[in-house]
Design an enzyme around this catalytic site. Sequence first.
Site, PDB file in Angstrom:
ATOM      1  N   ALA A  28      56.015  12.403 107.847  1.00 17.80           N
ATOM      2  CA  ALA A  28      56.591  11.470 106.813  1.00 17.80           C
ATOM      3  C   ALA A  28      57.901  11.469 106.749  1.00 17.80           C
ATOM      4  O   ALA A  28      58.684  11.604 105.526  1.00 17.80           O
ATOM      5  CB  ALA A  28      55.809  11.570 105.419  1.00 17.80           C
ATOM      6  N   GLY A  30      61.291   9.392 108.734  1.00 18.00           N
ATOM      7  CA  GLY A  30      62.263   8.269 108.932  1.00 18.00           C
ATOM      8  C   GLY A  30      61.257   7.358 109.257  1.00 18.00           C
ATOM      9  O   GLY A  30      61.151   6.405 108.407  1.00 18.00           O
ATOM     10  N   ARG A  62      67.694   7.144 104.662  1.00 15.46           N
ATOM     11  CA  ARG A  62      66.669   6.271 105.192  1.00 15.46           C
ATOM     12  C   ARG A  62      65.430   6.481 104.575  1.00 15.46           C
ATOM     13  O   ARG A  62      64.498   5.719 104.843  1.00 15.46           O
ATOM     14  CB  ARG A  62      66.871   6.617 106.712  1.00 15.46           C
ATOM     15  N   ILE A  99      50.094  20.187 111.363  1.00 17.38           N
ATOM     16  CA  ILE A  99      49.068  19.419 112.050  1.00 17.38           C
ATOM     17  C   ILE A  99      48.191  20.160 113.186  1.00 17.38           C
ATOM     18  O   ILE A  99      47.166  19.846 113.331  1.00 17.38           O
ATOM     19  CB  ILE A  99      49.701  17.890 112.781  1.00 17.38           C
ATOM     20  N   CYS A 176      74.914  34.893 131.593  1.00 18.16           N
ATOM     21  CA  CYS A 176      76.148  35.361 131.800  1.00 18.16           C
ATOM     22  C   CYS A 176      77.240  34.205 131.473  1.00 18.16           C
ATOM     23  O   CYS A 176      78.348  34.545 131.260  1.00 18.16           O
ATOM     24  CB  CYS A 176      76.433  35.471 133.329  1.00 18.16           C
TER      25      CYS A 176
END
Lengths: 629, 557
Positions: A28, A30, A62, A99, A176
């Site tokens: 739920a 953008g 948004r 989920i 490294c």
Amino acid sequence: MGRDTNPRKSLGSLHGRIKEARVLMVGAGGIGCELLKNLVLTGFGEIHIVDLDTIDLSNLNRQFLFGMQHIKKSKAMVAKETAGKFNPNVKLEAHHANIKDHNFNVKWFKTFDVVFNALDNLDARRHVNKMCLAADVPLIESGTTGFNGQVQVIKQRTTECYDCTHKPIPKSFPVCTIRSTPSQPIHCIVWAKSYLFVEIFGTSEESSPEVDPSENDENAGEIANLKREAEELKNIREKMASPDFAATIFGKVFAADIDRLRSMEDMWKSRKLPKALDYAQISEEAEKIDNSVAKNDQKVWTLAENYVVFADSLQRLAKRMLELKASVKDGEAAPILAFDKDDEDTLDFVAASANLRSLIFGIDSKSKFDIKQMAGNIIPAIATTNAITAGLCVLQAFKVLREDYKTARMVFLSRSADRAFSSEKLSPPNPNCEVCSVTRITIEADVSRATIGDLVDKVLREQLGYGEELSLLTKELLYDADYDDNKDTPLSEIGFGEETFVTIVDDDEEEPRINLVIVVTNTALPADGEPITVPEKFEIPRKLKAIPAGNGGGTNGLANGLKRSHEDLILAAGGEGANGNGNEPEQKKRKVDVIVENRDVNVKRAKVFEEKKDDDIIVLDDDGFITID
Amino acid sequence: MAASTPSGAPSSKEKKYDRQLRLWGANGQNKLESAHIALFNASAAGCEILKNLILPGVGQFTVIDDKLVEEADLGANFFLDEESLGKPRAERTAALLGELNPDVKGNYLVDSLSNTLSAKPELLNPRSTPFTHIVIISPVPTPLLLQIPIEIPVFLVNCVGLLFTLRISAPLHTIVEAHPESLVDLRLLNPWPELSALAAEKTKNLEVQQEMDGDEGMSDHEHGHVPYLVLLLKYLDDWKRRPEGDGTHPSSYKEMTAFRSFVQDKMRTHVPGGSEENYEEAVAAVLKHVRKAEVSEYAKTVLDHPACANVTSESTNFWIIAKAVKQFLESPEQGNGLLPLSGGIPDMKAESSGYVALQNVYKNKARHDAALVQKNVQSILSSIGREPSSISLEEIEIFCRHANFLRAISFRPFSAELSTDEFHKKVVKDAFESWDADSALINDYVAFRAFQEFITQNNGRAPGDTEGPLDEDTVEMQRLAKAYLSEVGCSLELAERTENIIGELVRYGGAELHNTASLAGGLVAQEIIKIITQQYVPGNNTILFDGISSKTGTYVL
């Protein structure tokens, strides 16, 4: 004129089907906010929303179902509450949950007519893809990045699935490069975020997926040194309350450790020698600079400014840490802090530390704004692209409800308006996909009694006709012809829960079957009977010959990757798995030769496999990985 | 939110807009926050467009609409609720849209476009209008459309059923930051002295194998870390000097391929793995980067534009800097036929010191070029009576970095299209002659053109929005479409696709579907944002969408 006058007029008979439809929306965020609005106003009968996330300030440009008053609340719950007001005829159900939780099983997925993926990470996308394939429910998959986006319709045996095409694996750097020989800003940012920050405030045992700890003859000595350095840092960590904490850390990581590196002459023959920072001089210069310099996130800070932000943010973090420690009760785990791009204290610390290190190695330093993007793997996002994408998802759902996969489309959005977006026909499944081009069966088992041996002998060999050479995998290798340690262990003791997916790879040299996925459902079977149900006999199709390797037809090779890496390990350990089942050493060799195509990935997996056997080993989450633009 | 603000926190506004600042920067955000959008007709599509501008923080908006909220509105428009029934749409949508972002100022007027034009002419007069951009949702009869001054950018939207169209009309639109895939310009065939010198120095003993520490030879490590840019410069030079060559750079595809092998053959293969990554990068870069630096067609359009030649005290900074860049390009002492250098180089296999040295040569050249352009800018500013320092070096540098991607777009006015001028006729004829004409959205345009004519003749009524039989409207739409085709000079037969679209339009009766309105809201707002921020390249000038086949088409009509 009723509220559904327009949809009835435009959609005709489809309108009825939409009103009856039960759909699942995963995510739920953008796209999810836009999608939910569209689903509610289009009149979909019942909509389930699953999202684990809570609302953050940076969502509000948004994710319009949320306001300032909702910050820190559940996205799923607030989305339901806000969108529900706009159509009383729609039934909404919100789940503030992951989920991947066990209650969202195949049976539950089967109750939906369409599933929408509005997710932001690879791992969850793959999971839902797998569940929808197993439940044979159509999936509409979508994603956006900035002005770009895409929508894909996935239906078992009809279209490509999410895993039919190769998905890029996030970049990692050799240890490294990060710890001793950085040459780019990103190396210093990863060092600050995944080493320094974690050693001081996190659990240092946690290994970062960005750093590849592979050891070889060349760097074995250096790796030993690095381990010692990390030890020393851990000791300093104990002095967090001391007033000269910042000075101590600074003296260690930006001076003493650098001096040690400088002494490794071989390392600097063709590289520029790093230069340790002078604490006394820098801290004196820093006295004239105000802490508020940290707020200027567009400016590339000077050496002294970086020091000011370093010392200030370190103090802020230490204070938080000490407060946390004070509130911990006996027996509880020691508190840790985790890097979060939206947590200013952690971001300041990482930005300043990364820049200080860059200055030591003569690498360009970066503004805090840029470092935030690189360290947080921030994906630009705006309402407009999400709106277009969500609208396209619903249009595809119309096709799916009509079972019209011929005119359903895969759609790509781009920033160019010359072709605002382009669409193409859905591709057929990739016959070599290890996720969807498989046979699937469901069996019931009493996992506290049934064993791998029951599965192998009673189901696979006796009933389905498998030979000696086969492997069973979940997220790890459970069994193959050379590895039967688990054969008599009850399934519940090797990770089987209420619902478990097992992949069976046929290792027959001649005509291997395609992979078989068995969904094992835990059921209380009569104690006096078999602990496992046996499926009807049926023929599993054989694999296509001449499998093209690599890009085009490539798959993610999840099962094979694991399988191969396991063989790699066994061989590295002297082939101890060979247990006289007639498998000739030459054959083993040949198998290993096949491995080479994907060697890097496999080796890496093998390492993880070795070290973290109990964990979810292949977590390829988009979040937190580094990408470089 | 946290109770205390840590000293490093940026303002909550920056945090809220963080994800979009990464697309258009503070500069774009400032422009967005200075914009004032007028929406005529508070339909679902109109409100969705505004939503997508309000969320990212447009300065102000004004909803102008004279209707009352009906039940059918609630089914399509998210920004109307049960309480809104019977109240003015302008008032209710402005209120609900305003809740999206407290930083945005919302206004409304209960009025129509036609009444605004006649009774409040100052609102749409370019000298007195408070609006920077106007969004109009059809149906709007043509005469009203033609009354809107061409100085104000207008976005006209038709949104019916599963279809929508967007038509943009705007004054000359200039873009500095078009955001191309890459700004990299390596100048491999046009190296300047410092770059050539660096390449020569870094490849001095390239062919000499180091035998022992301290001799003049290159160790395998050094050899494998010579940046590929340097390798290409060196081998291009060697290529020119080959005894069998003609003293020129490789240019044809065949020569490029041969040059690739020429580079490949110089790789040391006795090293671990049998190959060197920097040589592989060099080979891979040949076709992409070995090319003459040229001025793009887009940049030429800008530099040859009359507005560039005729800079006056009224000119914008864009044209002043453009003129200075043109002077740079043409001056033998400055660019000598080349644009200012962008200065960026791609990532490559190299030691950090070698990479930084190379980066500096490019950066310094770019800085030097921009300084020359700045001089030109200053003298132009003096000549038009402006303060010579009134354009900052930073602005000039950004401009120079993007010089090859500049754009100047002339949007054709509605009048040129709707009077079916010669240009328009040619575009439509060409579209009908293309190979994919049968499925192209030009067929949809013909139907929408008939739609526009229909609402003009029926006083704003959409075809199909009637209690009477639909057939009559369909026949009328077909007649109008044929009349338009004959005006253009095309075949009078309606294409199957056009007939289908007419059928759909009549069936929908002018009604909006929320999902299509939402999609239109995303796409239209995105184009508006491109125009407001003057970043990215907007569609010119008509975008058509068909939700039945999920297709779009763009035409300059």
